[in-house]
Motif scaffolding. Structure first.
Motif, PDB file in Angstrom:
ATOM      1  N   SER A  60       1.010  -1.024  -0.063  1.00 25.04           N
ATOM      2  CA  SER A  60      -0.016   0.094  -0.022  1.00 25.04           C
ATOM      3  C   SER A  60       0.844   1.138   0.043  1.00 25.04           C
ATOM      4  O   SER A  60       1.745   1.148   0.407  1.00 25.04           O
ATOM      5  N   PHE A  61       0.359   2.349  -0.470  1.00 23.50           N
ATOM      6  CA  PHE A  61       1.206   3.421  -0.746  1.00 23.50           C
ATOM      7  C   PHE A  61       0.193   4.691  -0.852  1.00 23.50           C
ATOM      8  O   PHE A  61      -0.724   4.624  -1.340  1.00 23.50           O
ATOM      9  N   VAL A  62       0.970   5.823  -0.605  1.00 19.33           N
ATOM     10  CA  VAL A  62       0.133   7.305  -0.944  1.00 19.33           C
ATOM     11  C   VAL A  62       1.111   8.141  -1.702  1.00 19.33           C
ATOM     12  O   VAL A  62       2.281   8.033  -1.654  1.00 19.33           O
ATOM     13  N   SER A  63       0.478   8.635  -2.536  1.00 17.79           N
ATOM     14  CA  SER A  63       1.119   9.447  -3.623  1.00 17.79           C
ATOM     15  C   SER A  63       0.105  10.744  -3.830  1.00 17.79           C
ATOM     16  O   SER A  63      -0.943  10.697  -4.330  1.00 17.79           O
ATOM     17  N   GLY A  64       0.232  11.918  -3.227  1.00 17.76           N
ATOM     18  CA  GLY A  64      -0.677  12.862  -3.104  1.00 17.76           C
ATOM     19  C   GLY A  64      -1.900  12.694  -2.556  1.00 17.76           C
ATOM     20  O   GLY A  64      -1.741  12.096  -1.285  1.00 17.76           O
ATOM     21  N   THR A  65      -2.869  12.840  -3.151  1.00 21.05           N
ATOM     22  CA  THR A  65      -4.260  12.474  -2.529  1.00 21.05           C
ATOM     23  C   THR A  65      -4.600  11.252  -3.217  1.00 21.05           C
ATOM     24  O   THR A  65      -5.981  10.636  -2.824  1.00 21.05           O
ATOM     25  N   SER A  66      -4.033  10.147  -3.307  1.00 18.31           N
ATOM     26  CA  SER A  66      -4.287   9.133  -4.183  1.00 18.31           C
ATOM     27  C   SER A  66      -3.801   7.995  -2.993  1.00 18.31           C
ATOM     28  O   SER A  66      -2.357   8.174  -2.547  1.00 18.31           O
ATOM     29  N   TYR A  67      -4.376   6.977  -2.815  1.00 23.70           N
ATOM     30  CA  TYR A  67      -4.239   6.030  -1.965  1.00 23.70           C
ATOM     31  C   TYR A  67      -4.049   4.570  -2.641  1.00 23.70           C
ATOM     32  O   TYR A  67      -5.237   4.508  -3.173  1.00 23.70           O
ATOM     33  N   THR A  68      -3.190   3.536  -2.404  1.00 18.69           N
ATOM     34  CA  THR A  68      -3.428   2.339  -3.327  1.00 18.69           C
ATOM     35  C   THR A  68      -3.528   1.373  -1.946  1.00 18.69           C
ATOM     36  O   THR A  68      -2.638   1.378  -1.095  1.00 18.69           O
ATOM     37  N   ALA A  69      -4.545   0.368  -1.985  1.00 24.09           N
ATOM     38  CA  ALA A  69      -4.650  -0.542  -0.851  1.00 24.09           C
ATOM     39  C   ALA A  69      -4.291  -1.785  -1.221  1.00 24.09           C
ATOM     40  O   ALA A  69      -4.015  -2.187  -2.350  1.00 24.09           O
ATOM     41  N   THR A  70      -3.890  -2.849  -0.089  1.00 20.69           N
ATOM     42  CA  THR A  70      -3.515  -3.965  -0.512  1.00 20.69           C
ATOM     43  C   THR A  70      -4.645  -4.851  -1.262  1.00 20.69           C
ATOM     44  O   THR A  70      -5.919  -4.549  -0.931  1.00 20.69           O
ATOM     45  N   SER A  71      -4.360  -5.914  -1.669  1.00 24.42           N
ATOM     46  CA  SER A  71      -5.232  -6.971  -2.191  1.00 24.42           C
ATOM     47  C   SER A  71      -4.688  -8.390  -2.049  1.00 24.42           C
ATOM     48  O   SER A  71      -4.457  -9.014  -3.189  1.00 24.42           O
ATOM     49  N   PRO A  72      -4.633  -8.882  -0.878  1.00 25.79           N
ATOM     50  CA  PRO A  72      -4.238 -10.235  -0.681  1.00 25.79           C
ATOM     51  C   PRO A  72      -4.838 -11.354  -1.125  1.00 25.79           C
ATOM     52  O   PRO A  72      -4.418 -12.500  -1.345  1.00 25.79           O
ATOM     53  N   THR A  73      -6.234 -11.069  -1.802  1.00 24.23           N
ATOM     54  CA  THR A  73      -7.115 -12.210  -2.309  1.00 24.23           C
ATOM     55  C   THR A  73      -6.954 -12.414  -3.597  1.00 24.23           C
ATOM     56  O   THR A  73      -7.666 -13.066  -4.226  1.00 24.23           O
ATOM     57  N   LEU A  74      -6.149 -11.683  -4.555  1.00 15.43           N
ATOM     58  CA  LEU A  74      -5.791 -11.818  -5.828  1.00 15.43           C
ATOM     59  C   LEU A  74      -5.423 -13.378  -6.278  1.00 15.43           C
ATOM     60  O   LEU A  74      -4.822 -13.916  -5.711  1.00 15.43           O
ATOM     61  N   ARG A  75      -5.961 -13.623  -7.323  1.00 15.31           N
ATOM     62  CA  ARG A  75      -5.904 -15.161  -7.910  1.00 15.31           C
ATOM     63  C   ARG A  75      -5.149 -14.867  -9.059  1.00 15.31           C
ATOM     64  O   ARG A  75      -5.100 -13.940  -9.965  1.00 15.31           O
ATOM     65  N   PRO A  76      -4.121 -15.835  -9.436  1.00 14.53           N
ATOM     66  CA  PRO A  76      -3.571 -15.886 -10.765  1.00 14.53           C
ATOM     67  C   PRO A  76      -4.225 -15.661 -12.052  1.00 14.53           C
ATOM     68  O   PRO A  76      -5.434 -16.052 -12.054  1.00 14.53           O
ATOM     69  N   GLN A  77      -3.555 -15.090 -12.974  1.00 19.28           N
ATOM     70  CA  GLN A  77      -4.056 -14.979 -14.438  1.00 19.28           C
ATOM     71  C   GLN A  77      -3.914 -16.463 -15.129  1.00 19.28           C
ATOM     72  O   GLN A  77      -2.729 -16.681 -14.942  1.00 19.28           O
ATOM     73  N   THR A  78      -4.797 -16.706 -15.752  1.00 17.20           N
ATOM     74  CA  THR A  78      -4.581 -17.901 -16.804  1.00 17.20           C
ATOM     75  C   THR A  78      -5.133 -17.433 -18.291  1.00 17.20           C
ATOM     76  O   THR A  78      -5.977 -16.683 -18.587  1.00 17.20           O
ATOM     77  N   ASN A  79      -4.292 -18.037 -19.094  1.00 19.46           N
ATOM     78  CA  ASN A  79      -4.429 -17.472 -20.655  1.00 19.46           C
ATOM     79  C   ASN A  79      -4.532 -18.842 -21.503  1.00 19.46           C
ATOM     80  O   ASN A  79      -3.616 -19.709 -21.210  1.00 19.46           O
ATOM     81  N   THR A  80      -5.268 -18.773 -22.519  1.00 16.99           N
ATOM     82  CA  THR A  80      -5.343 -19.652 -23.568  1.00 16.99           C
ATOM     83  C   THR A  80      -4.858 -18.958 -25.060  1.00 16.99           C
ATOM     84  O   THR A  80      -5.753 -18.015 -25.229  1.00 16.99           O
ATOM     85  N   GLY A  81      -4.121 -19.368 -25.494  1.00 15.05           N
ATOM     86  CA  GLY A  81      -3.610 -18.615 -26.655  1.00 15.05           C
ATOM     87  C   GLY A  81      -3.200 -19.525 -28.011  1.00 15.05           C
ATOM     88  O   GLY A  81      -3.175 -20.787 -27.863  1.00 15.05           O
ATOM     89  N   GLN A  82      -3.459 -18.956 -29.185  1.00 12.02           N
ATOM     90  CA  GLN A  82      -3.395 -19.543 -30.410  1.00 12.02           C
ATOM     91  C   GLN A  82      -2.715 -18.579 -31.296  1.00 12.02           C
ATOM     92  O   GLN A  82      -3.145 -17.360 -31.314  1.00 12.02           O
ATOM     93  N   GLU A  83      -2.032 -19.137 -32.503  1.00  9.56           N
ATOM     94  CA  GLU A  83      -1.413 -18.318 -33.241  1.00  9.56           C
ATOM     95  C   GLU A  83      -0.947 -19.129 -34.594  1.00  9.56           C
ATOM     96  O   GLU A  83      -0.946 -20.326 -34.435  1.00  9.56           O
ATOM     97  N   ILE A  84      -0.961 -18.486 -35.736  1.00  6.66           N
ATOM     98  CA  ILE A  84      -0.667 -19.078 -36.978  1.00  6.66           C
ATOM     99  C   ILE A  84       0.254 -18.000 -37.670  1.00  6.66           C
ATOM    100  O   ILE A  84      -0.011 -16.904 -37.732  1.00  6.66           O
ATOM    101  N   GLY A  85       1.288 -18.636 -38.293  1.00  9.08           N
ATOM    102  CA  GLY A  85       2.200 -17.601 -39.073  1.00  9.08           C
ATOM    103  C   GLY A  85       2.774 -18.182 -40.063  1.00  9.08           C
ATOM    104  O   GLY A  85       2.771 -19.430 -40.504  1.00  9.08           O
ATOM    105  N   LEU A  86       3.355 -17.198 -40.996  1.00 10.90           N
ATOM    106  CA  LEU A  86       4.070 -17.584 -42.430  1.00 10.90           C
ATOM    107  C   LEU A  86       5.454 -16.955 -42.296  1.00 10.90           C
ATOM    108  O   LEU A  86       5.460 -15.762 -42.069  1.00 10.90           O
ATOM    109  N   ASP A  87       6.351 -17.716 -42.536  1.00 13.91           N
ATOM    110  CA  ASP A  87       7.798 -17.255 -42.650  1.00 13.91           C
ATOM    111  C   ASP A  87       8.460 -17.744 -44.159  1.00 13.91           C
ATOM    112  O   ASP A  87       8.193 -18.567 -44.707  1.00 13.91           O
ATOM    113  N   PHE A  88       8.928 -16.655 -44.881  1.00 14.73           N
ATOM    114  CA  PHE A  88       9.450 -16.647 -46.121  1.00 14.73           C
ATOM    115  C   PHE A  88      11.009 -16.062 -45.940  1.00 14.73           C
ATOM    116  O   PHE A  88      11.281 -14.853 -45.452  1.00 14.73           O
TER     117      PHE A  88
END
Length: 731
Positions: free
Chosen positions: A484-512
């Protein structure tokens, strides 16, 4: 509090000055038993030993010569010109350590870094903040830069590699080497780097590298938003590296490196602010060839680091409509200490028709404490301590099958990751109360199985089609959960319950690739669940007052409260076009065009009604919708070369809430080098040749998409025209 103290020498900088002096006077390296030919350099490839050209995803390799010819003077500026990569246009020494943007394909912002940076195969994303301290990688120390775009390499690397991997391979000691580089440029910027081989024989080489950079910086705040107490950011960077390479047999090669680094800033926007970022690292690794097709490879490291920061508040609060009225004071003094250790080992072999087989394990432990002292304009208000530990372990296997009757390669990768967050707590003393905070945080864990399947079909000797399907994850950062931190009149609070991010990806490419032409096009599509965003919980004093009860902050002192949240599901998709053209033996062109759509497709986060909603189906913050790069190099004579780099991007949102907007720009950098003699070269560069003036961070506006922009934001300008001249000598 009003301080005009300049940066003073530190023990590290004094030691580096002495080392530079001694290096320049070092005698000849011991070479009586040295071999007549150089052995190949130690490398730990981003592909864990794979040939990047052979991968089924989009890759780029930037050679030592290309790095040296680049007109950009620092590594983050060079990386920013790599097609598909993005960072802010302000030099790293002008930005707060937690404000470094680094992303590929939109995977990464100042608040949610999801692209992995490695040096010699070891992760160097800050273990606590996950951002990048670019000052620890001097330009002259680079042997090459390896780039793997997208998540196709995460079966080998796991956490944080969603957007891709950039691995910087550093130069190793060379027989009899002594080199020095000196430069001076705009903003009174002075850089000195030196290296020398201290010992060289047929089995052991030992080298020392030192580097020092100083700059007075430029005034980032436009005059119309300025305040007499605002200042340019003075910066200082010191690096010391001692490395040893051991080759006891033809099939065995090992290395050991000790590294010390410190970056310091003073006067970051306000004259009372200052930052110090230090890191110390001991790493080693190597490879032993068991037979013609098999080897055992390992890497290990232990590191410690610290960030000390002093932030500024203002009383009365800064307002960009009346900027001269604000008076700064120290609102926060923070000391974050962290330590990490990790290791990786894998067995590489060939099993019958299955080639490039890797079977391995990696692990990492990070522990951190964060001490925070909060102040109002007249007195201390709270002391807060956060601590925690994160552990990551991974098992991975990958192999490639090449069909006999059809020109097809198929790669299968398997990875299992384990993540644990343990021993965390947030405690404090509320001095204005008096009262105490005691918030033990529950342990949490996560495991994830992530396969990948890749294929490459060779239509002709010059043309192939490639495709990849993959899954990956990124654990939340410790600072996202506990800081947590203060910058001017802005305050950032803790967030201990965050969950991991999960990703599913796909790609297709052409090389010449044929006779001086190298072109690649890639389509990519990713679905990122549990997307972590930095969201406003309230945006007025009246709505924030109930939310800061028990934090130690005074009523009426917070006009904006922010918190990291799992906002929902994000989509990141787009197209990349990369090209390299050898027009003649002396002229080469390269460049790229990327188009990225990045947006929340759904949101599970419900904000207070009084705050701007996080929009869905609108571009994420700090992800330009397109970027274009173009580079050219001309070896005019054997002694004289010229280079140019151009980057263009549109205006883009600075945050996902769409209340701050950064401006578009087309930037041109030029460089030239002249070899005065066999050992001496003169070089010069001009960055932002046209002196383009633009807001690189937070253009102020009155209304944006129905939301009123905050008048407390302070816009920052991108780097103006900068001229640098330098001298390189190799003995």
């Amino acid at each position: 509090m009003h301080s005009t103290t300049s940066l003073r020498p530190t023990p590290i900088s004094l030691a580096l000055t002495a080392a530079l002096t001694s290096l320049l006077g070092t005698g000849p390296a011991l070479a009586a038993d040295a071999p007549t030919a150089e052995l190949p350099p130690v490398t730990v490839s981003a592909g864990r030993g794979a040939t990047l050209r052979g991968l089924d995803v989009s890759t780029t390799v930037i050679t030592h010569e290309q790095v040296q010819q680049a007109p950009e003077t620092t590594i983050e500026q060079i990386v920013n010109r790599i097609p598909g990569a993005f960072s802010l246009q302000q030099p790293a020494g002008q930005l707060h350590p937690t404000a470094q943007v680094f992303s590929i394909r939109g995977f990464g912002t100042t608040t949610n870094v999801n692209t992995l940076l490695m040096v010699d195969g070891v992760p160097v994303n800050d273990p606590y903040f996950r951002t990048i301290d670019w000052g620890q990688i001097p330009k002259d120390s680079i042997e090459r830069i390896e780039v793997i775009r997208g998540g196709g390499a995460t079966s080998l690397w796991g956490n944080l590699a969603m957007g891709g991997i950039i691995n910087i391979v550093t130069r190793e000691p060379k027989l009899g080497e002594k080199r020095v580089s000196l430069s001076y440029g705009s903003f009174n910027t002075v850089t000195a780097d030196a290296a020398a081989t201290l010992l060289a024989n047929d089995t052991l080489k030992v080298g020392l590298n030192v580097g020092v950079t100083r700059s007075d910086g430029y005034q980032q705040t436009p005059a119309e938003f300025g305040n007499p107490r605002m200042s340019a950011t003075q910066s200082e960077t010191d690096n010391l590296l001692l490395s040893a390479v051991l080759t006891p047999t033809a099939g065995s090669r090992y290395y050991l490196k000790g590294f010390a680094h410190q970056s310091r800033e003073q006067g970051l926007t306000w004259d009372v602010t200052r930052n110090t970022w230090s890191s110390y690292r001991l790493l080693g690794g190597g490879s032993t060839q068991l037979d013609a097709t098999s080897s055992v490879n390992f890497t290990g490291w232990v590191a410690s680091g610290e960030m000390d920061t002093t932030n500024a508040g203002q009383s009365p609060a800064y307002n960009n409509t009346t900027p001269t009225l604000a008076v700064p004071y120290v609102s926060q003094i923070e000391q974050a200490k962290y330590r990490s250790l990790g290791a990786s080992a894998f067995y590489k072999t060939r099993w019958g028709v299955i080639d490039d087989v890797w079977i391995g394990i990696d692990a990492r432990t990070i522990g951190a404490t964060d001490d925070l002292n909060l102040y109002n304009a007249s007195a201390p208000t709270a002391v807060i301590n956060a601590r925690g530990q994160h552990r990551l372990q991974g098992l991975f296997a990958q192999g490639k099958y090449r069909a006999e009757r059809v020109p097809l390669e198929v790669t299968l990768g398997l990875r299992e990751d384990f993540w644990q967050a343990t021993n965390a707590s947030v405690n404090g003393v509320i001095l204005s109360g008096p009262s105490t905070l005691s918030n033990p945080v529950a342990n949490t864990s996560f495991n994830r199985f992530d396969p990948r399947l890749g294929a490459k079909y060779f239509l002709t000797d010059d043309l192939n089609v490639r495709a990849a399907l993959y899954r990956n994850f990124a654990a939340p950062g410790m600072n996202q959960m506990y800081r947590s931190f203060v910058s001017g009149t802005s305050y950032t609070a803790t967030s201990p319950t965050l969950r991991p991010q999960t990703n599913t990806g796909q790609e297709i490419g052409l090389d010449f690739k044929r006779s001086g032409i190298d072109v690649a096009v890639t389509l990519f599509d990713n679905k990122l669940d549990n997307f972590i965003d930095y969201a406003p919980m309230c945006t007025t004093v009246a709505t924030c007052d109930p939310l800061i009860t028990g934090t130690g902050l005074a009523a009426g002192s917070v006009a904006r409260l922010n918190q990291y949240v799992n906002a929902g599901t994000a989509v990141l998709r787009g197209v990349e076009l990369l090209g390299k053209f050898q027009l003649s033996p002396a002229v080469q062109l390269d460049g790229g065009l990327t188009r990225t759509q990045a947006y929340l497709s759904s949101s599970r986060f419900t904000q207070p009604a009084a705050t701007p909603p996080v929009p869905t189906h609108k571009q994420l913050g700090q992800v330009p919708t397109w970027m274009a790069t173009l580079g050219a190099s001309w070896q005019a004579t054997s002694a004289f070369s010229v280079s140019a780099k151009l980057k263009s991007f549109p205006s883009y949102w600075n945050n996902t809430a769409h209340t701050q907007r950064n401006e578009s720009a087309t930037l041109l950098d030029l460089g030239a080098s002249y070899q005065l003699s066999k050992t001496l070269a003169l070089w010069t560069s001009v960055q932002n040749v046209a002196d383009r003036r633009y807001y690189d961070q937070g253009l102020t506006a009155t209304t944006m998409e129905g939301s009123t922009a905050s008048t407390s934001s302070i816009p920052a300008l991108g780097m103006p025209r900068a001229l640098t001249v330098g001298l390189r000598a190799a003995f």
